[in-house]
Design an enzyme around this catalytic site. Sequence first.
Site, PDB file in Angstrom:
ATOM      1  CG  ASP A   8     -13.148 -19.702  35.739  1.00 29.08           C
ATOM      2  OD1 ASP A   8     -12.121 -19.157  35.313  1.00 29.08           O
ATOM      3  OD2 ASP A   8     -13.448 -20.885  35.497  1.00 29.08           O
ATOM      4  CG  ASP A  68     -18.201 -21.514  39.268  1.00 26.04           C
ATOM      5  OD1 ASP A  68     -18.051 -22.184  38.239  1.00 26.04           O
ATOM      6  OD2 ASP A  68     -17.984 -20.287  39.311  1.00 26.04           O
ATOM      7  CG  ASP A  91     -19.128 -16.568  39.997  1.00 28.39           C
ATOM      8  OD1 ASP A  91     -19.327 -17.727  39.596  1.00 28.39           O
ATOM      9  OD2 ASP A  91     -18.605 -15.694  39.294  1.00 28.39           O
TER      10      ASP A  91
END
Length: 257
Positions: A18, A16, A181
Amino acid sequence: MQVMPRNLPIDAVLFDLDGTLLHTSPDIGNALNRALAENGLPLLAPGVAQTLIGGGSEILVDRALTLLGVESRPATLDLVLRRYESCYHQICRGEDQLTQPYPGAEATLDSLRGMGLKLGLVTNKETRFVDPLMWRFGLQAWFDMVVDGNARLPRKPDPEPLLHACEALGVDPAHTLFVGDSVTDALAAQAAGMPMVCVSYGYSSDHPVTELPCMRVIDSIGELTELIGGPRKWHRPTRGDHAAAGMDMQMHSHLAN
C-alpha cells in the site's frame, strides 16, 4: 537521511504494497466510510484514510475512531472493524475498485527480474485483501515470496517480517533493498540492518519522507532501475588474496602478543 550510492550491490528487493506499488487508499477510504455510516458514526473527509494506513485493519479503524473522537471504544472498534473488513474484502474482489498500480510499477518489476534479482513483498495487509489484488494486477508473476499480515510474525515496524523474507529467499539483509513509503517501513528496515529506499508519493503524511532513516527518496518507482546495478558481483579469491589474508593473520597474531 543516509547517502545511497548508485549501483548498490544487492541480491534481492523487498517491497511494501500500500502506497508503494498500489494506490489503495481510495478503496480503503470507501470501505471505512461504509463501516462508519452503518454504525451511525461520522464519515471521514475524502483523502483522510490515506493518512491512517499502516499496521493492518485494526490499527486503521482505531486511528479513524480516534480522529473522530468516538468513545465506547472496545465495543465500537469491534463493530466497525468487522464491517470494514467485510466491505473492503468485497471491494477487493469486485470489478468496480479504484485501486491501481502506481505508474511504472510493472515495468520496474520486469526490469528488476531481468537483472536476476529475487523479489519479495512484505506487507501488514491481511491475506484476504492481498490475494485478490495480487491476482487482479498479476503481481504474483513477479514475486518469489510474500509475507503478509496473516503470517505468524510480528508486524512492521518489527523487523521480523523482513528477516523472515530474507531467510526464505536465501539472501543477507545487508544485501537486500527494502522499498517502502512510511515510518513503519523505515523503522523495520533499520532494525533489520537493511538498506531502504523510500517513495515520496506514498502514505507517510505524519512523517515527512525526507526525515525517515532511508538511503534515498524517489519520486517514481521507475527510478529504482537507475539506482540498482543488478545482483551483487561476487569476487573470486585469488592466490594473492590468500597471501594477503595470511599476512593479515600474522600481523594480528604479532599485535596480540
